[in-house]
Design a protein around this motif. Sequence first.
Motif, PDB file in Angstrom:
ATOM      1  N   GLY A 207       0.830  -1.209   0.000  1.00  0.00           N
ATOM      2  CA  GLY A 207       0.000   0.000   0.000  1.00  0.00           C
ATOM      3  C   GLY A 207       0.864   1.258   0.000  1.00  0.00           C
ATOM      4  O   GLY A 207       0.565   2.234  -0.699  1.00  0.00           O
ATOM      5  N   ALA A 208       1.950   1.228   0.771  1.00  0.00           N
ATOM      6  CA  ALA A 208       2.868   2.371   0.816  1.00  0.00           C
ATOM      7  C   ALA A 208       3.543   2.566  -0.547  1.00  0.00           C
ATOM      8  O   ALA A 208       3.790   3.699  -0.976  1.00  0.00           O
ATOM      9  CB  ALA A 208       3.921   2.159   1.907  1.00  0.00           C
ATOM     10  N   VAL A 209       3.820   1.453  -1.218  1.00  0.00           N
ATOM     11  CA  VAL A 209       4.406   1.545  -2.567  1.00  0.00           C
ATOM     12  C   VAL A 209       3.413   2.224  -3.523  1.00  0.00           C
ATOM     13  O   VAL A 209       3.793   3.075  -4.332  1.00  0.00           O
ATOM     14  CB  VAL A 209       4.813   0.146  -3.086  1.00  0.00           C
ATOM     15  CG1 VAL A 209       5.166   0.197  -4.570  1.00  0.00           C
ATOM     16  CG2 VAL A 209       5.986  -0.402  -2.279  1.00  0.00           C
ATOM     17  N   LEU A 210       2.128   1.876  -3.396  1.00  0.00           N
ATOM     18  CA  LEU A 210       1.123   2.497  -4.278  1.00  0.00           C
ATOM     19  C   LEU A 210       1.001   4.000  -4.033  1.00  0.00           C
ATOM     20  O   LEU A 210       0.745   4.764  -4.968  1.00  0.00           O
ATOM     21  CB  LEU A 210      -0.238   1.810  -4.122  1.00  0.00           C
ATOM     22  CG  LEU A 210      -0.327   0.392  -4.685  1.00  0.00           C
ATOM     23  CD1 LEU A 210      -1.751  -0.145  -4.567  1.00  0.00           C
ATOM     24  CD2 LEU A 210       0.124   0.347  -6.147  1.00  0.00           C
ATOM     25  N   ASP A 211       1.191   4.431  -2.779  1.00  0.00           N
ATOM     26  CA  ASP A 211       1.201   5.881  -2.511  1.00  0.00           C
ATOM     27  C   ASP A 211       2.313   6.553  -3.321  1.00  0.00           C
ATOM     28  O   ASP A 211       2.110   7.615  -3.922  1.00  0.00           O
ATOM     29  CB  ASP A 211       1.451   6.160  -1.017  1.00  0.00           C
ATOM     30  CG  ASP A 211       0.304   5.671  -0.143  1.00  0.00           C
ATOM     31  OD1 ASP A 211      -0.813   5.497  -0.674  1.00  0.00           O
ATOM     32  OD2 ASP A 211       0.531   5.466   1.068  1.00  0.00           O
ATOM     33  N   LEU A 212       3.480   5.933  -3.323  1.00  0.00           N
ATOM     34  CA  LEU A 212       4.621   6.462  -4.072  1.00  0.00           C
ATOM     35  C   LEU A 212       4.314   6.495  -5.577  1.00  0.00           C
ATOM     36  O   LEU A 212       4.600   7.469  -6.274  1.00  0.00           O
ATOM     37  CB  LEU A 212       5.855   5.594  -3.765  1.00  0.00           C
ATOM     38  CG  LEU A 212       7.087   5.685  -4.670  1.00  0.00           C
ATOM     39  CD1 LEU A 212       7.595   7.105  -4.783  1.00  0.00           C
ATOM     40  CD2 LEU A 212       8.204   4.785  -4.126  1.00  0.00           C
ATOM     41  N   VAL A 213       3.709   5.427  -6.068  1.00  0.00           N
ATOM     42  CA  VAL A 213       3.362   5.358  -7.498  1.00  0.00           C
ATOM     43  C   VAL A 213       2.357   6.464  -7.841  1.00  0.00           C
ATOM     44  O   VAL A 213       2.507   7.164  -8.851  1.00  0.00           O
ATOM     45  CB  VAL A 213       2.784   3.967  -7.849  1.00  0.00           C
ATOM     46  CG1 VAL A 213       2.212   3.955  -9.262  1.00  0.00           C
ATOM     47  CG2 VAL A 213       3.869   2.895  -7.699  1.00  0.00           C
ATOM     48  N   GLU A 214       1.369   6.631  -6.985  1.00  0.00           N
ATOM     49  CA  GLU A 214       0.335   7.646  -7.236  1.00  0.00           C
ATOM     50  C   GLU A 214       0.978   9.033  -7.312  1.00  0.00           C
ATOM     51  O   GLU A 214       0.698   9.821  -8.216  1.00  0.00           O
ATOM     52  CB  GLU A 214      -0.704   7.601  -6.107  1.00  0.00           C
ATOM     53  CG  GLU A 214      -1.871   8.535  -6.346  1.00  0.00           C
ATOM     54  CD  GLU A 214      -3.138   8.056  -5.638  1.00  0.00           C
ATOM     55  OE1 GLU A 214      -3.027   7.330  -4.617  1.00  0.00           O
ATOM     56  OE2 GLU A 214      -4.223   8.406  -6.116  1.00  0.00           O
ATOM     57  N   HIS A 215       1.859   9.292  -6.369  1.00  0.00           N
ATOM     58  CA  HIS A 215       2.575  10.562  -6.331  1.00  0.00           C
ATOM     59  C   HIS A 215       3.393  10.777  -7.609  1.00  0.00           C
ATOM     60  O   HIS A 215       3.490  11.893  -8.119  1.00  0.00           O
ATOM     61  CB  HIS A 215       3.478  10.569  -5.096  1.00  0.00           C
ATOM     62  CG  HIS A 215       4.156  11.868  -4.858  1.00  0.00           C
ATOM     63  ND1 HIS A 215       3.540  12.919  -4.204  1.00  0.00           N
ATOM     64  CD2 HIS A 215       5.383  12.310  -5.195  1.00  0.00           C
ATOM     65  CE1 HIS A 215       4.374  13.946  -4.153  1.00  0.00           C
ATOM     66  NE2 HIS A 215       5.507  13.601  -4.742  1.00  0.00           N
ATOM     67  N   SER A 216       3.972   9.680  -8.122  1.00  0.00           N
ATOM     68  CA  SER A 216       4.910   9.814  -9.239  1.00  0.00           C
ATOM     69  C   SER A 216       4.236  10.078 -10.585  1.00  0.00           C
ATOM     70  O   SER A 216       4.922  10.402 -11.558  1.00  0.00           O
ATOM     71  CB  SER A 216       5.816   8.582  -9.334  1.00  0.00           C
ATOM     72  OG  SER A 216       5.048   7.448  -9.678  1.00  0.00           O
TER      73      SER A 216
END
Lengths: 189, 189
Positions: free
Chosen positions: A174-183
């Motif tokens: 889930g934390a990885v998806l936050d990073l992806v969303e931000h990117s």
Amino acid sequence: MPKVSEDHLAARRRQILDGARRCFAEYGYEQATVRRLEESIGLSRGAIFHHFRDKDSLFFELAHEDAERMADVASREGLIQVMRNMLAAPDQFDWLATRLEIARKLRTDPAFHQGWSERSAELAAATHERLARQKRAGRLREDVPEEVLATYLDLVLDGLIAKLANGDDPAQLGAVLDLVEHSVRQPGQ
Amino acid sequence: MPKVSEDHLAARRRQILDGARRCFAEYGYEQATVRRLEESIGLSRGAIFHHFRDKDSLFFELAHEDAERMADVASREGLIQVMRNMLAAPDQFDWLATRLEIARKLRTDPAFHQGWSERSAELAAATHERLARQKRAGRLREDVPEEVLATYLDLVLDGLIAKLANGDDPAQLGAVLDLVEHSVRQPGQ
């Protein structure tokens, strides 16, 4: 067709698809033999293949159901929300793993590749359409072509499925998806 | 052991590993039967399993060779460079696909999971070590825990392998890697 027969037909198709999904989830694409499909579905091969031409037709129909559901979420909330929903549904991880198992077949069997692509086209279209809308709204970063962003999100989807199928921790993902969303966002959004 | 026997032993092991890699690449993990391994290697099962305990030992040894080579690049140039090297080596895509095919087995077979993890630990260690060095040098973004960045890169690696195994265009995937590289960096770097 009289109403009662239509209902019966729909119920029978549902029974076949639900059983097939369980069977593919348990054994994987290759090992889901016709015999195992019969057992999971509770019908003879004659009855099953009266409704679906063959094992691949069954598999494609399940992929099509997924694509429709995912496209619905993707067009309203984006592909990243589709992935967040995956993290929240661990009972689906077994089935998702079949998407990895067909990679070799997708590359080496053109008819299979075409059947699969046709059934998953909706999701690709919904993702593109949503990205275009986000771009018009100024929410998407502008230094990377939309095409590359779409491929990126699709690659992350495959990577996420691999991690879930391997047994990785959904919270960390889930934390990885936050990073992806931000990117993929416009900076400052 | 006399030198000549040592050389012979090393050559024999090499013959077995090279043949096994071709066999797994061609047929996939599940379909690489002992019979097919014999054919690809050009030795009887007795001779093969004199050197390696079983099919999984062979597979793990190949994974170990990969992990060593990838860890070497990762520790000097980072995991993204490992992925760029993959894009540049299309002859390896068939073999890479086996990494997807074992996802289900990794999750459901604890002994297999442990054997695999032991052989791929080097790559994870090299990635972490490189991230820590980049962080000390101020090149890594600081708003996301290093642990999450490592999982992100690892997820992208799996996604990249899935895309390559599916037959996606390596050039487009190169542009995706540029985006990924940018997304782990300190802004302005």
